[in-house]
Design a protein around this motif. Sequence first.
Motif, PDB file in Angstrom:
ATOM      1  N   VAL A  29       0.845  -1.202   0.000  1.00  0.00           N
ATOM      2  CA  VAL A  29       0.000   0.000   0.000  1.00  0.00           C
ATOM      3  C   VAL A  29       0.878   1.250   0.000  1.00  0.00           C
ATOM      4  O   VAL A  29       0.690   2.158  -0.816  1.00  0.00           O
ATOM      5  CB  VAL A  29      -0.975   0.009   1.198  1.00  0.00           C
ATOM      6  CG1 VAL A  29      -1.794   1.297   1.230  1.00  0.00           C
ATOM      7  CG2 VAL A  29      -1.896  -1.208   1.159  1.00  0.00           C
ATOM      8  N   LEU A  30       1.838   1.302   0.883  1.00  0.00           N
ATOM      9  CA  LEU A  30       2.725   2.459   0.951  1.00  0.00           C
ATOM     10  C   LEU A  30       3.587   2.568  -0.303  1.00  0.00           C
ATOM     11  O   LEU A  30       3.798   3.666  -0.837  1.00  0.00           O
ATOM     12  CB  LEU A  30       3.598   2.384   2.208  1.00  0.00           C
ATOM     13  CG  LEU A  30       4.426   3.616   2.540  1.00  0.00           C
ATOM     14  CD1 LEU A  30       3.551   4.865   2.630  1.00  0.00           C
ATOM     15  CD2 LEU A  30       5.175   3.402   3.849  1.00  0.00           C
ATOM     16  N   THR A  31       4.063   1.440  -0.804  1.00  0.00           N
ATOM     17  CA  THR A  31       4.882   1.442  -2.020  1.00  0.00           C
ATOM     18  C   THR A  31       4.109   2.025  -3.200  1.00  0.00           C
ATOM     19  O   THR A  31       4.604   2.903  -3.911  1.00  0.00           O
ATOM     20  CB  THR A  31       5.356   0.010  -2.354  1.00  0.00           C
ATOM     21  OG1 THR A  31       6.201  -0.444  -1.297  1.00  0.00           O
ATOM     22  CG2 THR A  31       6.112  -0.051  -3.675  1.00  0.00           C
ATOM     23  N   LEU A  32       2.878   1.566  -3.394  1.00  0.00           N
ATOM     24  CA  LEU A  32       2.108   2.034  -4.549  1.00  0.00           C
ATOM     25  C   LEU A  32       1.527   3.429  -4.328  1.00  0.00           C
ATOM     26  O   LEU A  32       1.324   4.173  -5.293  1.00  0.00           O
ATOM     27  CB  LEU A  32       1.032   1.022  -4.922  1.00  0.00           C
ATOM     28  CG  LEU A  32       1.596  -0.291  -5.482  1.00  0.00           C
ATOM     29  CD1 LEU A  32       0.485  -1.250  -5.855  1.00  0.00           C
ATOM     30  CD2 LEU A  32       2.510  -0.033  -6.671  1.00  0.00           C
ATOM     31  N   THR A  33       1.288   3.812  -3.078  1.00  0.00           N
ATOM     32  CA  THR A  33       0.889   5.195  -2.807  1.00  0.00           C
ATOM     33  C   THR A  33       2.023   6.130  -3.213  1.00  0.00           C
ATOM     34  O   THR A  33       1.802   7.159  -3.869  1.00  0.00           O
ATOM     35  CB  THR A  33       0.531   5.384  -1.323  1.00  0.00           C
ATOM     36  OG1 THR A  33      -0.556   4.521  -0.989  1.00  0.00           O
ATOM     37  CG2 THR A  33       0.143   6.831  -1.024  1.00  0.00           C
ATOM     38  N   CYS A  34       3.238   5.763  -2.844  1.00  0.00           N
ATOM     39  CA  CYS A  34       4.409   6.566  -3.230  1.00  0.00           C
ATOM     40  C   CYS A  34       4.603   6.557  -4.744  1.00  0.00           C
ATOM     41  O   CYS A  34       4.950   7.590  -5.336  1.00  0.00           O
ATOM     42  CB  CYS A  34       5.659   6.063  -2.521  1.00  0.00           C
ATOM     43  SG  CYS A  34       5.663   6.409  -0.751  1.00  0.00           S
ATOM     44  N   ALA A  35       4.372   5.417  -5.395  1.00  0.00           N
ATOM     45  CA  ALA A  35       4.482   5.353  -6.856  1.00  0.00           C
ATOM     46  C   ALA A  35       3.464   6.296  -7.498  1.00  0.00           C
ATOM     47  O   ALA A  35       3.775   6.984  -8.483  1.00  0.00           O
ATOM     48  CB  ALA A  35       4.279   3.922  -7.354  1.00  0.00           C
ATOM     49  N   GLY A  36       2.262   6.336  -6.945  1.00  0.00           N
ATOM     50  CA  GLY A  36       1.244   7.265  -7.434  1.00  0.00           C
ATOM     51  C   GLY A  36       1.671   8.716  -7.265  1.00  0.00           C
ATOM     52  O   GLY A  36       1.456   9.548  -8.149  1.00  0.00           O
ATOM     53  N   LEU A  37       2.306   9.018  -6.131  1.00  0.00           N
ATOM     54  CA  LEU A  37       2.800  10.377  -5.906  1.00  0.00           C
ATOM     55  C   LEU A  37       3.937  10.725  -6.868  1.00  0.00           C
ATOM     56  O   LEU A  37       3.978  11.836  -7.411  1.00  0.00           O
ATOM     57  CB  LEU A  37       3.262  10.541  -4.458  1.00  0.00           C
ATOM     58  CG  LEU A  37       2.147  10.612  -3.424  1.00  0.00           C
ATOM     59  CD1 LEU A  37       2.720  10.514  -2.012  1.00  0.00           C
ATOM     60  CD2 LEU A  37       1.334  11.887  -3.597  1.00  0.00           C
ATOM     61  N   VAL A  38       4.843   9.781  -7.086  1.00  0.00           N
ATOM     62  CA  VAL A  38       5.936  10.007  -8.049  1.00  0.00           C
ATOM     63  C   VAL A  38       5.346  10.278  -9.432  1.00  0.00           C
ATOM     64  O   VAL A  38       5.737  11.232 -10.117  1.00  0.00           O
ATOM     65  CB  VAL A  38       6.916   8.813  -8.082  1.00  0.00           C
ATOM     66  CG1 VAL A  38       7.859   8.894  -9.280  1.00  0.00           C
ATOM     67  CG2 VAL A  38       7.702   8.728  -6.786  1.00  0.00           C
ATOM     68  N   TRP A  89      -5.094   6.349  -6.086  1.00  0.00           N
ATOM     69  CA  TRP A  89      -5.028   5.279  -7.084  1.00  0.00           C
ATOM     70  C   TRP A  89      -4.008   4.232  -6.647  1.00  0.00           C
ATOM     71  O   TRP A  89      -4.296   3.036  -6.601  1.00  0.00           O
ATOM     72  CB  TRP A  89      -4.692   5.882  -8.439  1.00  0.00           C
ATOM     73  CG  TRP A  89      -4.381   4.930  -9.559  1.00  0.00           C
ATOM     74  CD1 TRP A  89      -4.850   3.660  -9.734  1.00  0.00           C
ATOM     75  CD2 TRP A  89      -3.527   5.185 -10.676  1.00  0.00           C
ATOM     76  NE1 TRP A  89      -4.340   3.118 -10.892  1.00  0.00           N
ATOM     77  CE2 TRP A  89      -3.540   4.031 -11.485  1.00  0.00           C
ATOM     78  CE3 TRP A  89      -2.772   6.289 -11.073  1.00  0.00           C
ATOM     79  CZ2 TRP A  89      -2.808   3.953 -12.676  1.00  0.00           C
ATOM     80  CZ3 TRP A  89      -2.055   6.203 -12.262  1.00  0.00           C
ATOM     81  CH2 TRP A  89      -2.076   5.047 -13.050  1.00  0.00           C
ATOM     82  N   GLY A  90      -2.810   4.672  -6.302  1.00  0.00           N
ATOM     83  CA  GLY A  90      -1.778   3.747  -5.843  1.00  0.00           C
ATOM     84  C   GLY A  90      -2.191   3.002  -4.586  1.00  0.00           C
ATOM     85  O   GLY A  90      -1.969   1.793  -4.461  1.00  0.00           O
ATOM     86  N   ALA A  91      -2.820   3.716  -3.662  1.00  0.00           N
ATOM     87  CA  ALA A  91      -3.249   3.087  -2.407  1.00  0.00           C
ATOM     88  C   ALA A  91      -4.291   1.994  -2.660  1.00  0.00           C
ATOM     89  O   ALA A  91      -4.224   0.909  -2.062  1.00  0.00           O
ATOM     90  CB  ALA A  91      -3.802   4.144  -1.451  1.00  0.00           C
ATOM     91  N   VAL A  92      -5.241   2.257  -3.538  1.00  0.00           N
ATOM     92  CA  VAL A  92      -6.281   1.261  -3.839  1.00  0.00           C
ATOM     93  C   VAL A  92      -5.664   0.017  -4.463  1.00  0.00           C
ATOM     94  O   VAL A  92      -5.965  -1.115  -4.055  1.00  0.00           O
ATOM     95  CB  VAL A  92      -7.373   1.864  -4.759  1.00  0.00           C
ATOM     96  CG1 VAL A  92      -8.282   0.782  -5.320  1.00  0.00           C
ATOM     97  CG2 VAL A  92      -8.182   2.911  -4.008  1.00  0.00           C
TER      98      VAL A  92
END
Length: 136
Positions: A65-74, A116-119
């Motif tokens: 969740v944190l990895t993809l949340t950060c990917a979404g932010l990047v 989006w990344g978090a979901v």
Amino acid sequence: MTTRVARLSWPLIALLGVFALVRPVPSITGAMEVLGRPWAPLVVTVLISIVWFAAVVWRREGRPVLTLTCAGLVYGVLAVVLSAVLSPVLHGELMGPLASPGGVGVVMVLLVNAAWGAVVGVVASVVSRRHHTGDR
């Protein structure tokens, strides 16, 4: 929290964020119009989501969740920068999130892409947990 963030796979996060830049390319080039709206953007988003999901599940990321949340932010940051660079070149004026009053557009881009990344991360987390439970 700082040690948790430090233990994330930043190269993977950066790679996934950059990979998501395939999403604005069809819009910039006009391919979205050729492929058809609203389906083309949805299909591209789903394909990116599948790649993100597969990457964290395959790598058995401890914090999907944190990895993809950060990917979404990047991705969000890169999309804002790409828009700022390309819109004056392609349209002759600044358009996109940076052109919105008070930076609201930038905040919304970051929030939407983080969500989006978090979901996708939550789905990956649930699937990973079920898969790893089945390994026992």
